[in-house]
Design a protein around this motif. Sequence first.
Motif, PDB file in Angstrom:
ATOM      1  N   LEU A 104       9.697  17.448  11.865  1.00 38.69           N
ATOM      2  CA  LEU A 104       9.231  16.533  10.822  1.00 38.69           C
ATOM      3  C   LEU A 104       8.751  15.227  11.421  1.00 38.69           C
ATOM      4  CD1 LEU A 104      11.880  16.945   7.970  1.00 38.69           C
ATOM      5  CD2 LEU A 104       9.629  17.989   8.133  1.00 38.69           C
ATOM      6  N   THR A 105       9.532  14.679  12.349  1.00 39.88           N
ATOM      7  CA  THR A 105       9.165  13.407  12.972  1.00 39.88           C
ATOM      8  C   THR A 105       7.875  13.539  13.754  1.00 39.88           C
ATOM      9  OG1 THR A 105      11.506  12.851  13.144  1.00 39.88           O
ATOM     10  CG2 THR A 105       9.975  11.568  14.495  1.00 39.88           C
ATOM     11  N   HIS A 106       7.695  14.660  14.448  1.00 38.92           N
ATOM     12  CA  HIS A 106       6.455  14.884  15.203  1.00 38.92           C
ATOM     13  C   HIS A 106       5.246  14.877  14.273  1.00 38.92           C
ATOM     14  CE1 HIS A 106       3.623  16.437  18.103  1.00 38.92           C
ATOM     15  NE2 HIS A 106       3.330  17.431  17.276  1.00 38.92           N
ATOM     16  N   ASN A 107       5.375  15.540  13.110  1.00 34.04           N
ATOM     17  CA  ASN A 107       4.279  15.541  12.150  1.00 34.04           C
ATOM     18  C   ASN A 107       3.977  14.143  11.669  1.00 34.04           C
ATOM     19  OD1 ASN A 107       3.248  18.348  11.071  1.00 34.04           O
ATOM     20  ND2 ASN A 107       5.384  18.620  11.636  1.00 34.04           N
ATOM     21  N   PHE A 108       5.006  13.326  11.434  1.00 36.99           N
ATOM     22  CA  PHE A 108       4.788  11.981  10.924  1.00 36.99           C
ATOM     23  C   PHE A 108       4.172  11.071  11.978  1.00 36.99           C
ATOM     24  CE2 PHE A 108       6.587   7.650  10.297  1.00 36.99           C
ATOM     25  CZ  PHE A 108       5.732   7.278   9.283  1.00 36.99           C
ATOM     26  N   THR A 109       4.600  11.223  13.252  1.00 38.71           N
ATOM     27  CA  THR A 109       4.098  10.328  14.294  1.00 38.71           C
ATOM     28  C   THR A 109       2.615  10.528  14.550  1.00 38.71           C
ATOM     29  OG1 THR A 109       4.815  11.918  15.978  1.00 38.71           O
ATOM     30  CG2 THR A 109       6.319  10.111  15.471  1.00 38.71           C
ATOM     31  N   GLN A 110       2.018  11.584  14.017  1.00 40.60           N
ATOM     32  CA  GLN A 110       0.581  11.767  14.143  1.00 40.60           C
ATOM     33  C   GLN A 110      -0.169  10.878  13.152  1.00 40.60           C
ATOM     34  OE1 GLN A 110       0.443  15.947  13.375  1.00 40.60           O
ATOM     35  NE2 GLN A 110       0.877  16.530  15.469  1.00 40.60           N
ATOM     36  N   PHE A 111       0.552  10.235  12.238  1.00 41.01           N
ATOM     37  CA  PHE A 111      -0.056   9.366  11.241  1.00 41.01           C
ATOM     38  C   PHE A 111       0.218   7.904  11.579  1.00 41.01           C
ATOM     39  CE2 PHE A 111      -0.389  13.306   9.180  1.00 41.01           C
ATOM     40  CZ  PHE A 111      -1.288  13.192   8.144  1.00 41.01           C
ATOM     41  N   THR A 112      -0.805   7.061  11.398  1.00 42.51           N
ATOM     42  CA  THR A 112      -0.719   5.644  11.724  1.00 42.51           C
ATOM     43  C   THR A 112      -0.920   4.814  10.460  1.00 42.51           C
ATOM     44  OG1 THR A 112      -1.562   6.022  13.959  1.00 42.51           O
ATOM     45  CG2 THR A 112      -1.741   3.781  13.085  1.00 42.51           C
ATOM     46  N   LEU A 113      -0.137   3.754  10.317  1.00 44.75           N
ATOM     47  CA  LEU A 113      -0.292   2.865   9.176  1.00 44.75           C
ATOM     48  C   LEU A 113      -1.634   2.165   9.257  1.00 44.75           C
ATOM     49  CD1 LEU A 113       0.934   1.483   6.670  1.00 44.75           C
ATOM     50  CD2 LEU A 113       1.865  -0.253   8.217  1.00 44.75           C
ATOM     51  N   SER A 114      -2.455   2.336   8.239  1.00 49.37           N
ATOM     52  CA  SER A 114      -3.790   1.736   8.219  1.00 49.37           C
ATOM     53  C   SER A 114      -3.827   0.465   7.390  1.00 49.37           C
ATOM     54  CB  SER A 114      -4.812   2.740   7.660  1.00 49.37           C
ATOM     55  OG  SER A 114      -6.079   2.147   7.524  1.00 49.37           O
ATOM     56  N   SER A 115      -3.222   0.487   6.195  1.00 46.93           N
ATOM     57  CA  SER A 115      -3.255  -0.672   5.306  1.00 46.93           C
ATOM     58  C   SER A 115      -1.951  -0.772   4.530  1.00 46.93           C
ATOM     59  CB  SER A 115      -4.422  -0.568   4.317  1.00 46.93           C
ATOM     60  OG  SER A 115      -5.650  -0.426   4.994  1.00 46.93           O
ATOM     61  N   SER A 116      -1.449  -2.013   4.406  1.00 48.88           N
ATOM     62  CA  SER A 116      -0.264  -2.255   3.594  1.00 48.88           C
ATOM     63  C   SER A 116      -0.677  -2.842   2.259  1.00 48.88           C
ATOM     64  CB  SER A 116       0.694  -3.212   4.311  1.00 48.88           C
ATOM     65  OG  SER A 116       1.137  -2.653   5.534  1.00 48.88           O
ATOM     66  N   ASN A 117       0.099  -2.557   1.231  1.00 44.74           N
ATOM     67  CA  ASN A 117      -0.210  -3.018  -0.128  1.00 44.74           C
ATOM     68  C   ASN A 117      -1.626  -2.626  -0.534  1.00 44.74           C
ATOM     69  OD1 ASN A 117       2.333  -4.259  -0.499  1.00 44.74           O
ATOM     70  ND2 ASN A 117       1.642  -6.018   0.697  1.00 44.74           N
ATOM     71  N   ALA A 118      -1.991  -1.401  -0.173  1.00 44.68           N
ATOM     72  CA  ALA A 118      -3.328  -0.877  -0.492  1.00 44.68           C
ATOM     73  C   ALA A 118      -3.202   0.582  -0.900  1.00 44.68           C
ATOM     74  CB  ALA A 118      -4.268  -1.019   0.694  1.00 44.68           C
ATOM     75  N   ARG A 119      -4.198   1.025  -1.650  1.00 49.93           N
ATOM     76  CA  ARG A 119      -4.187   2.393  -2.156  1.00 49.93           C
ATOM     77  C   ARG A 119      -5.631   2.837  -2.355  1.00 49.93           C
ATOM     78  NH1 ARG A 119      -1.896   3.846  -8.188  1.00 49.93           N
ATOM     79  NH2 ARG A 119      -1.865   6.129  -8.033  1.00 49.93           N
ATOM     80  N   TYR A 120      -6.031   3.904  -1.685  1.00 49.27           N
ATOM     81  CA  TYR A 120      -7.406   4.384  -1.839  1.00 49.27           C
ATOM     82  C   TYR A 120      -7.533   5.181  -3.131  1.00 49.27           C
ATOM     83  CZ  TYR A 120      -8.826   2.511   2.556  1.00 49.27           C
ATOM     84  OH  TYR A 120      -9.128   1.626   3.547  1.00 49.27           O
ATOM     85  N   SER A 121      -8.543   4.833  -3.916  1.00 49.38           N
ATOM     86  CA  SER A 121      -8.678   5.402  -5.262  1.00 49.38           C
ATOM     87  C   SER A 121      -9.330   6.776  -5.277  1.00 49.38           C
ATOM     88  CB  SER A 121      -9.477   4.447  -6.158  1.00 49.38           C
ATOM     89  OG  SER A 121     -10.758   4.199  -5.601  1.00 49.38           O
ATOM     90  N   ASP A 122      -9.987   7.156  -4.185  1.00 49.92           N
ATOM     91  CA  ASP A 122     -10.627   8.481  -4.116  1.00 49.92           C
ATOM     92  C   ASP A 122      -9.589   9.493  -3.650  1.00 49.92           C
ATOM     93  OD1 ASP A 122     -13.759   7.792  -4.340  1.00 49.92           O
ATOM     94  OD2 ASP A 122     -12.717   6.256  -3.190  1.00 49.92           O
TER      95      ASP A 122
END
Length: 253
Positions: free
Chosen positions: A25-43
């Motif tokens: 599980l951790t390996h899968n998550f570490t492939q993702f990087t935080l891009s924006s805080s307090n943001a949400r893409y509407s598409d």
Amino acid sequence: MEWFIEKRWIWILEFVTIFVFKTVLTHNFTQFTLSSSNARYSDKLVQHLNTSIIQCAILCNGADECTSVNHNADTGVCELTAYVPGVVTLSTETESDWNVYYDDRFVPAVEAWQQSTHVHVNGPLAASFAIDGNRDNNDKVTYEIYCAHTVSGFSYWGMEFERFAEVSHVIIFFRNSSQLNYRNANLRLLISPTRQDSDNNNGTDCAYYVGPPASPSLPVKIPCAQHVTGKFLKIIHNQDDPLGLCEVEVFSV
């Protein structure tokens, strides 16, 4: 005594199972990087409820078109999106408690070329159209299309990566035309270390896509038979029809 030993082995096996599961599980998550805080893409592509960020990342890994997620840690809501930083720009909303994470295995392209270029009503359908970040594979009402397109059959399309990468899979957006879908078949995906090797068809095969897809409107995820390291991708069309590619995306391990 025997009961104690059996019980002890059960505890050990449970511990190992939980440790391995959490590691995956951790390996899968570490492939993702935080891009924006307090943001949400509407598409958004799809929404899932009651998830952790790790579970959300795994759901994205299993969805062909997903390259990023919106996640709300307070509510556990997970939203899959197709956002790629610097490549695909989607409309965004400023919302507290939401964060955007992207799959940082995406390998940006720096250049593309093809054997020949078809000239359409909106001009030459250059190789670069397949790496411009535009996933729209629909023909316009005015008959305009923005996809790479060769003139004849048994042709090829190639791209250079921004960096050397160990390629895991390739996602292709074909032209959304049911009448021409038969063309989207018999593709050899070759990974090479240099442009000279790529031009001479020297390298390691990532995969051979038989095709055509069941629906040309949807992206096709082509996993490599084995992870292949290189800096160039060449898609060789072993078919007597023109090659059309609306977008090609490469992902590393």
